[in-house]
Write a protein that holds these residues in place. Structure first.
Motif, PDB file in Angstrom:
ATOM      1  N   TRP A  72     -36.216  16.830  40.444  1.00 19.33           N
ATOM      2  CA  TRP A  72     -36.609  15.887  41.497  1.00 19.33           C
ATOM      3  C   TRP A  72     -37.178  14.617  40.880  1.00 19.33           C
ATOM      4  N   GLY A  73     -37.138  13.540  41.668  1.00 22.51           N
ATOM      5  CA  GLY A  73     -37.758  12.279  41.284  1.00 22.51           C
ATOM      6  C   GLY A  73     -36.931  11.458  40.305  1.00 22.51           C
ATOM      7  N   TYR A  74     -37.595  10.458  39.743  1.00 21.29           N
ATOM      8  CA  TYR A  74     -36.949   9.524  38.828  1.00 21.29           C
ATOM      9  C   TYR A  74     -36.294  10.240  37.655  1.00 21.29           C
ATOM     10  N   ARG A  75     -37.003  11.206  37.075  1.00 23.34           N
ATOM     11  CA  ARG A  75     -36.445  11.903  35.912  1.00 23.34           C
ATOM     12  C   ARG A  75     -35.135  12.608  36.266  1.00 23.34           C
ATOM     13  N   HIS A  76     -35.070  13.193  37.461  1.00 27.96           N
ATOM     14  CA  HIS A  76     -33.841  13.840  37.909  1.00 27.96           C
ATOM     15  C   HIS A  76     -32.731  12.801  38.113  1.00 27.96           C
ATOM     16  N   ILE A  77     -33.056  11.705  38.791  1.00 25.47           N
ATOM     17  CA  ILE A  77     -32.049  10.688  39.084  1.00 25.47           C
ATOM     18  C   ILE A  77     -31.483  10.103  37.793  1.00 25.47           C
ATOM     19  N   ILE A  78     -32.345   9.783  36.835  1.00 24.78           N
ATOM     20  CA  ILE A  78     -31.845   9.179  35.596  1.00 24.78           C
ATOM     21  C   ILE A  78     -31.037  10.192  34.776  1.00 24.78           C
ATOM     22  N   LYS A  79     -31.424  11.454  34.809  1.00 23.90           N
ATOM     23  CA  LYS A  79     -30.711  12.492  34.034  1.00 23.90           C
ATOM     24  C   LYS A  79     -29.380  12.865  34.683  1.00 23.90           C
ATOM     25  N   LYS A  80     -29.361  13.028  36.000  1.00 24.46           N
ATOM     26  CA  LYS A  80     -28.183  13.565  36.679  1.00 24.46           C
ATOM     27  C   LYS A  80     -27.286  12.522  37.346  1.00 24.46           C
ATOM     28  N   HIS A  81     -27.832  11.366  37.718  1.00 27.16           N
ATOM     29  CA  HIS A  81     -27.049  10.432  38.528  1.00 27.16           C
ATOM     30  C   HIS A  81     -26.960   9.003  37.993  1.00 27.16           C
ATOM     31  N   ARG A  82     -27.646   8.709  36.902  1.00 24.48           N
ATOM     32  CA  ARG A  82     -27.583   7.353  36.343  1.00 24.48           C
ATOM     33  C   ARG A  82     -26.143   6.944  36.038  1.00 24.48           C
ATOM     34  N   GLU A  83     -25.383   7.834  35.442  1.00 23.91           N
ATOM     35  CA  GLU A  83     -23.991   7.503  35.108  1.00 23.91           C
ATOM     36  C   GLU A  83     -23.155   7.291  36.369  1.00 23.91           C
ATOM     37  N   ASP A  84     -23.438   8.057  37.444  1.00 25.55           N
ATOM     38  CA  ASP A  84     -22.713   7.870  38.708  1.00 25.55           C
ATOM     39  C   ASP A  84     -22.917   6.447  39.227  1.00 25.55           C
ATOM     40  N   PHE A  85     -24.167   5.998  39.241  1.00 22.04           N
ATOM     41  CA  PHE A  85     -24.470   4.636  39.692  1.00 22.04           C
ATOM     42  C   PHE A  85     -23.925   3.608  38.708  1.00 22.04           C
ATOM     43  N   GLY A  86     -24.015   3.924  37.425  1.00 21.95           N
ATOM     44  CA  GLY A  86     -23.516   3.026  36.392  1.00 21.95           C
ATOM     45  C   GLY A  86     -22.025   2.770  36.488  1.00 21.95           C
ATOM     46  N   ARG A  87     -21.255   3.796  36.889  1.00 22.40           N
ATOM     47  CA  ARG A  87     -19.801   3.628  37.048  1.00 22.40           C
ATOM     48  C   ARG A  87     -19.475   2.723  38.233  1.00 22.40           C
ATOM     49  N   LEU A  88     -20.334   2.698  39.244  1.00 23.19           N
ATOM     50  CA  LEU A  88     -20.078   1.878  40.435  1.00 23.19           C
ATOM     51  C   LEU A  88     -20.528   0.433  40.265  1.00 23.19           C
ATOM     52  N   TRP A 107     -20.928  -1.090  52.133  1.00 25.58           N
ATOM     53  CA  TRP A 107     -19.853  -2.008  51.783  1.00 25.58           C
ATOM     54  C   TRP A 107     -20.535  -3.165  51.072  1.00 25.58           C
ATOM     55  N   LEU A 108     -20.271  -3.328  49.799  1.00 26.33           N
ATOM     56  CA  LEU A 108     -20.902  -4.399  49.039  1.00 26.33           C
ATOM     57  C   LEU A 108     -19.856  -5.396  48.580  1.00 26.33           C
ATOM     58  N   ALA A 109     -20.261  -6.660  48.600  1.00 23.58           N
ATOM     59  CA  ALA A 109     -19.333  -7.750  48.286  1.00 23.58           C
ATOM     60  C   ALA A 109     -19.676  -8.364  46.932  1.00 23.58           C
ATOM     61  N   ASP A 110     -18.650  -8.966  46.320  1.00 32.04           N
ATOM     62  CA  ASP A 110     -18.869  -9.711  45.082  1.00 32.04           C
ATOM     63  C   ASP A 110     -19.346 -11.126  45.428  1.00 32.04           C
ATOM     64  N   ALA A 111     -19.497 -11.947  44.411  1.00 37.99           N
ATOM     65  CA  ALA A 111     -20.020 -13.302  44.620  1.00 37.99           C
ATOM     66  C   ALA A 111     -19.117 -14.150  45.520  1.00 37.99           C
ATOM     67  N   ASN A 112     -17.856 -13.765  45.669  1.00 36.38           N
ATOM     68  CA  ASN A 112     -16.922 -14.506  46.524  1.00 36.38           C
ATOM     69  C   ASN A 112     -16.843 -13.952  47.945  1.00 36.38           C
ATOM     70  N   GLY A 113     -17.664 -12.942  48.242  1.00 38.77           N
ATOM     71  CA  GLY A 113     -17.669 -12.371  49.578  1.00 38.77           C
ATOM     72  C   GLY A 113     -16.614 -11.307  49.815  1.00 38.77           C
ATOM     73  N   ARG A 114     -15.870 -10.936  48.783  1.00 39.15           N
ATOM     74  CA  ARG A 114     -14.859  -9.883  48.922  1.00 39.15           C
ATOM     75  C   ARG A 114     -15.526  -8.523  48.798  1.00 39.15           C
ATOM     76  N   THR A 115     -15.204  -7.602  49.704  1.00 37.95           N
ATOM     77  CA  THR A 115     -15.737  -6.243  49.607  1.00 37.95           C
ATOM     78  C   THR A 115     -15.123  -5.572  48.391  1.00 37.95           C
ATOM     79  N   VAL A 116     -15.984  -5.147  47.476  1.00 37.48           N
ATOM     80  CA  VAL A 116     -15.514  -4.520  46.244  1.00 37.48           C
ATOM     81  C   VAL A 116     -15.986  -3.081  46.118  1.00 37.48           C
ATOM     82  N   LEU A 117     -16.875  -2.663  47.006  1.00 41.31           N
ATOM     83  CA  LEU A 117     -17.374  -1.296  46.928  1.00 41.31           C
ATOM     84  C   LEU A 117     -17.633  -0.767  48.330  1.00 41.31           C
TER      85      LEU A 117
END
Length: 167
Positions: free
Chosen positions: A74-90, A133-143
């Motif tokens: 649980w907490g930050y230690r869990h997120i960085i250990k288990k999910h940092r790469e998931d967020f990093g890929r996005l 839905w997140l957009a890039d600097a040009n307003g295009r949805t990229v995620l």
């Protein structure tokens, strides 16, 4: 009538920010990823309940643990250990010079403020999910991605990208 003085750029900036914020819906997340505020530090020996960041509605991300565990649950230690790469890929898809923590922070905040679904989960936890839905600097949805956030009371246990909502 407002009068701006050359010596007060901070006041002008504050007024512009207040005006722009007042025109947005309270529950409508911006579609561009901001830089996250600083998070507190969690060293190897930092106590589990040390606050990393406090979010809306009093929700708190703590260092978590168990401390010194190779498998924190649980907490930050869990997120960085288990999910940092998931967020990093996005994050590179956003093309905005942001890092995994900026996306994680944004997802936590807006899933607390305006979840798509909220359900009871095992172990006294609550699951919230939201599609972003997140957009890039040009307003295009990229995620377009769904994320799940698990809390226990106001304690944030974990957050991660998911293909399914809370059930």
């Amino acid at each position: 009538r407002l009068r701006l003085v050359r010596e007060s750029p901070a006041i002008f900036l504050t007024i512009v920010l207040m005006l722009s914020l007042s025109t947005q819906s309270a529950s409508a997340a911006p579609n561009k990823l901001p830089i996250a505020p600083n998070w507190g530090a969690c060293g190897v020996f930092t106590k589990e309940n040390t606050v990393v960041r406090t979010y809306s509605k009093g929700y708190v991300l703590r260092c978590g643990g168990p401390r010194l565990s190779s498998n924190p649950n649980w907490g930050y230690r869990h997120i960085i250990k288990k999910h940092r790469e998931d967020f990093g890929r996005l994050t590179p898809q956003l093309l905005t010079n942001r890092n995994w923590r900026d996306l994680t922070d944004f997802v936590i905040e807006w899933t607390i403020v305006d979840p798509d679904h909220t359900r009871a989960a095992g172990g006294g936890q609550t699951c919230r999910d939201r599609v972003f839905w997140l957009a890039d600097a040009n307003g295009r949805t990229v995620l377009k991605q769904r994320f799940k956030l698990y809390t226990k009371g106001t304690q944030i246990n974990t957050v991660f990208p998911s293909t399914t909502g809370c059930s």
